[in-house]
Structure formats: structure tokens, C-alpha cells
Design an enzyme around this catalytic site. Sequence first.
Site, PDB file in Angstrom:
ATOM      1  N   HIS B 123     -44.582  -3.075   9.995  1.00  0.00           N
ATOM      2  CA  HIS B 123     -43.854  -3.979  10.892  1.00  0.00           C
ATOM      3  C   HIS B 123     -43.114  -4.997  10.019  1.00  0.00           C
ATOM      4  O   HIS B 123     -43.610  -5.373   8.955  1.00  0.00           O
ATOM      5  CB  HIS B 123     -44.889  -4.679  11.766  1.00  0.00           C
ATOM      6  CG  HIS B 123     -44.323  -5.501  12.889  1.00  0.00           C
ATOM      7  ND1 HIS B 123     -43.806  -6.758  12.690  1.00  0.00           N
ATOM      8  CD2 HIS B 123     -44.209  -5.252  14.207  1.00  0.00           C
ATOM      9  CE1 HIS B 123     -43.398  -7.251  13.851  1.00  0.00           C
ATOM     10  NE2 HIS B 123     -43.625  -6.353  14.790  1.00  0.00           N
ATOM     11  N   ASP B 200     -53.135  -5.626   8.016  1.00  0.00           N
ATOM     12  CA  ASP B 200     -52.526  -6.071   9.274  1.00  0.00           C
ATOM     13  C   ASP B 200     -53.215  -5.322  10.402  1.00  0.00           C
ATOM     14  O   ASP B 200     -52.965  -4.142  10.634  1.00  0.00           O
ATOM     15  CB  ASP B 200     -51.020  -5.762   9.230  1.00  0.00           C
ATOM     16  CG  ASP B 200     -50.326  -6.080  10.539  1.00  0.00           C
ATOM     17  OD1 ASP B 200     -51.006  -6.519  11.494  1.00  0.00           O
ATOM     18  OD2 ASP B 200     -49.094  -5.878  10.617  1.00  0.00           O
ATOM     19  N   GLN B 203     -52.327  -4.140  15.467  1.00  0.00           N
ATOM     20  CA  GLN B 203     -52.384  -3.030  16.422  1.00  0.00           C
ATOM     21  C   GLN B 203     -53.781  -2.462  16.593  1.00  0.00           C
ATOM     22  O   GLN B 203     -54.136  -1.997  17.669  1.00  0.00           O
ATOM     23  CB  GLN B 203     -51.434  -1.902  15.982  1.00  0.00           C
ATOM     24  CG  GLN B 203     -49.969  -2.221  16.181  1.00  0.00           C
ATOM     25  CD  GLN B 203     -49.608  -2.457  17.631  1.00  0.00           C
ATOM     26  OE1 GLN B 203     -50.203  -1.884  18.544  1.00  0.00           O
ATOM     27  NE2 GLN B 203     -48.652  -3.318  17.872  1.00  0.00           N
ATOM     28  N   LYS B 226     -52.288  -9.521  21.592  1.00  0.00           N
ATOM     29  CA  LYS B 226     -52.368  -8.059  21.666  1.00  0.00           C
ATOM     30  C   LYS B 226     -53.784  -7.597  21.994  1.00  0.00           C
ATOM     31  O   LYS B 226     -54.064  -6.414  22.067  1.00  0.00           O
ATOM     32  CB  LYS B 226     -51.898  -7.432  20.351  1.00  0.00           C
ATOM     33  CG  LYS B 226     -50.384  -7.590  20.112  1.00  0.00           C
ATOM     34  CD  LYS B 226     -49.966  -6.853  18.857  1.00  0.00           C
ATOM     35  CE  LYS B 226     -48.664  -7.366  18.280  1.00  0.00           C
ATOM     36  NZ  LYS B 226     -47.483  -6.773  18.916  1.00  0.00           N
ATOM     37  N   CYS B 366     -39.312  -3.239  15.453  1.00  0.00           N
ATOM     38  CA  CYS B 366     -39.504  -4.094  14.281  1.00  0.00           C
ATOM     39  C   CYS B 366     -39.980  -3.290  13.077  1.00  0.00           C
ATOM     40  O   CYS B 366     -40.846  -3.756  12.308  1.00  0.00           O
ATOM     41  CB  CYS B 366     -40.499  -5.234  14.558  1.00  0.00           C
ATOM     42  SG  CYS B 366     -39.956  -6.331  15.840  1.00  0.00           S
TER      43      CYS B 366
END
Lengths: 143, 411
Positions: B123, B200, B203, B226, B366
Amino acid sequence: MDLSALYTQIILEHSRSTRNKRQLTCATCKERGHNPSCGDDITIELQLEDGRVVDAAFTGVGCAISQASTSMMIDLIKGKTTGEVAQLTDTFLAMIRQELDNDSSLKNLGEAVALKGISQMPARVKCAVLAWHTLQEAIKTGA
Amino acid sequence: MGFSVHEIRQDFPALAQSVHGKPLIYLDNAATTQRPVQVLEAIERYNHFANANPHRGVHYLGTEATRAYEQARERVARFINAGSRKEVIFTRNATEALNLVAFAFGLAQVKAGDEIVLCISEHHSNLVPWQQIARLTGAKLKYLYLDEEFCLTHKEIQAKITDTTKIVAIAQMSNVLGTIYPVREIAGWAHSQGAVVVVDAAQSIPHQVVDVQALDADFLVFSGHKIYGPMGIGVLYGREELLREMPPYQFGGDMIEYVEEESSTFAPLPQKFEAGTPNVEGAVGLAAALDYVESIGLKQIAEHERNLTAYALEELRKLRWVRVHGPLDMAQRGPVISFEIEGCHPHDVATILDTYGVAVRAGHHCAQPLMNYLKIPASSRVSFALYNTKEEVDVFLESILNVRKWLGYGS
Ligand SMILES: Cc1ncc(COP(=O)(O)O)c(C=O)c1O
Ligand SMILES: [Zn+2]
């Protein structure tokens, strides 16, 4: 939101048409425009002579709305003076922004009037105006 | 306790609405999730009974706010199995957490000639900050590329991450492809080469157990919104010895110890990295969201989402004019499916689906370097959450037949 007002026959035809999709051999100006948010990416080429659009064409990819809008615009501006093109651009952008005082100037837009419904769809306005903003830049750099 | 999606849906007021005269089918969960009443009520309670500046007030509300904020920190620490609450820094979102790592850690540690390794599917939030660090330090960016199954091979990992690698920054799950990357293996190899690993988890966090110690992550980030929490709150986890050595990221109130006219000393962890009045209601909402997820159970959530994803993938593959960008092997992926409909631009797909009440994402998500790598300008994406149903997937599948019709194709 009425899809039948958006994906009309005429818009679909223009969006798939390859008639205006080519590179000019004698382009005098060229401008690339894109919508980063959705990936519409077009390049407009103009052949300007004595302040008149002798020929125009585009290449690139994008959604049906951006492609149709570009194709219709090119039909419209061929043979026009840059002054007339500027006026058409103002009319088109005002139509999309719902800022037209009276509808009488709409007739000048030819088939591009089919995009009037976009003014009701904020998420797609950028797709419809991309070609026209790119055209403005192209003329500015070519002048 | 059984998993009842229909009971769960009662907790989410946003799901009960109609859009364009159709029941809302929200399939854009990778962008942001809807919030359960448990989260909304926790925020409301905090605002009614405890709103004040944490760490400052001597009065009753100040103490309550401090308690609420620090309890939220403890909650996050437990959720990701951090060694201590000092390792949990609240930020605005994953993006800010990544910038914090890049500028407070990366800028100080990376030297000219060092390498920073990213995956090509990152991303922009885990890519653009590292580009800046590379530019400022003279370090080199290197990318891990994917195989035909949209996965990373051991060979690629071992070839790209070497003893010149200073930082490896990688998403645990791609927000475009749905691929779940072998972060634990990557961390093991990267550590053997002397590199620091930034994960990261934006997600992955709502879909699988994320355990920073089991993953051996040096840093890990995610966003509250999220995982059924509010927007405006995110988390940076960092290993204590790394955080302790890092200079502050922003300066001002709350992050200081003593301030004199010419110089200051900084507060200990975690306050050192939290300048200014924080988003306490956000932290409280996030803690409530983590309680909610745990009350249902991540294993149950994952299984439910896996069933939806497997079903949607299987049905999409039956349509010869649909192309899926992402692994087909369920063991390699999470509940995010990017796809292309032949002859139909993703933007038109999303507009048409919207009129059927189906919310999907269209665009480059993105991740422009990934789109260039895959040689596609854009894609459409559906992403599932714990509250989606098989019936919703069916409406989505029927609606994409209509997309073709609206755009002038027979079927
Ligand atoms: C993989 C990944 N990383 C980072 C982010 C950034 O999250 P935020 O915008 O909440 O900072 C996202 C959000 O789309 C994401 O999918
Ligand atoms: Zn578009």
C-alpha cells in the site's frame, strides 16, 4: 440514480468507438491527463493551425464515461477556433457543475449533452471532465 | 457458542439501511468496516462520563480519561500479545504509525548504500514513506516480486533480503490481491541478515490472530477503522529496546519530562511518541472493537470469511469474462478479491453495482506500483467481513451479470 440515463446507447457507442483513438502525425500540442483515483489516463493530441483545431485525437484507457466524454469532445472541437473551443469548454463544465443559467447554450455541445446526468453523480464527475480539463491544458501549452 | 451471522448483523446499525432503494450490501470492508453498537456505545459512554485530557487533569474526569485511555492501551497490548503496554503507541492510523517508524527509526538508522526491502504489492502508506527515507539517506529500495500465483517464494525472499538490507517493510496481507505473506518466515530470514522487520497488519488484523511475538515483528502497525473501530485511531507496536533508542517523532505537550528555555527532556515510553492531546474516544472505541472481535472469536470469524471467499471465488471463476487477480489457493489468501470484468472498466462496475446496493471498491487501491507490475490500470475489489452473508454474495454475483448487460454485452 438512473443507469439508463447514464449508460445510454450513445455513450456506450462513443466509449467503444476507435474513430478518434489514434496518434496524430502532425500534432502541434499534446497533453496527458489522469484521474489518480480511478485510473482514467488519456493523452490528447491537437493539430492547431492559425488558432483553429485542424485535427484532434486521443489515446489511453479509462472508464466508459471518460472514454465517451473524450471521444464526443473531439468530434465537437474539430474545425473550431480556440476561442470557440474555450466557450464550449466553459459550457460543458458549467453543465456538469449545474451552473448553467439557461439551457440554450447546451445545443452547442452536440452529443456531449448526453453526459448531463453525470452532474447527479459526484463520484463520476471527474471522469466526465477529465478530457475537457486536459484539452484546456493542451491549448494553453500549445498557444 | 455457535457463530450466527444473522445475530451479529443486529449489532451493526449501518447494515440495516437501504441505498438507492436496495438493501445495502457492504463489500468494501478492506477500505473500512462498519461499527457495532458495542463500539458506538462505548464511545458515547466515554463522552458522557469521562471526557477530559488524559495525563494532565488532577480532577475526577481527568483521572477517568487517563484510566480509559491507558486501559485501551492494555487492551491493544493483550490483543497483539505485546510484551508490555510501553510497546503500544497510539497514532491516528496505520499511515501515521508507518511514518513514525520511517522518520524516527529509519532516518536515524539507515545509511547511504543500505537497502530497504518492500513487497511490490505494498500500500502507498508502506511505500511512499520509505521512498522518502531512501531519498534522504541515499539508501536503495528493493522490491520482492510475486510468482504466477501472486505469492512470494523462499527463493525471492532469500535473494532480495541480504546483509545489506537494513529494513524489511511488508504487509501481512495485500489489500489488493488478498495474498497472505509468510511474515514469520520473512522475519526469521531478515533477522539472520541483521535487518529490522516492519509489519503492516492493516489488512490482516481483523481476519487472523496477530501475535507480535510469534511473528517476531520489530514493528507492527494497524488502523482501528479496519477492525470495527472508529477512524482516527491507529496503533504502532514497537519492540521496547528499539523504541527506547528512537528520537521522538513529534514534539510538544504530553511527550516531555522537563522543559527549560533552551532544552527539554522527553517522557518515557509510550508518552514519548504521543505529542499533544490524544484521541481518547478513538482509543476507547478501538478497545471496545477488540473486545467485540474477541467475544466472537477470530477463529470463527476467519472460518466464516473463508467460506464466503471460497464460494465467491468458485462462482467468479465460472464466468469466462471475469479474471481474478490473486491466489486461488485458500491457504494463501484472505477475504479480499480483486477482479476484472472483460470490457468493463472497474469504475463503471462500481457505479452499476452501487445502484444494486452493492458497495465495492474500484481503482488502483493505493497500490500503483502493483498495478503497473500486473500491467492493469485498475481493478474492482470485494472484501468480506464477519457480518457478510452467502445471500449477499449471491446478490453480488447476480449484479455483475447486470453490469455486463448495462454495458452492452450479452452475458
Ligand atoms: C495494507 C494497508 N496498509 C495501510 C493502509 C492505510 O491505512 P490508513 O489509511 O487507515 O492509515 C491500508 C488502508 O487501506 C492498507 O490496506
Ligand atoms: Zn473514470
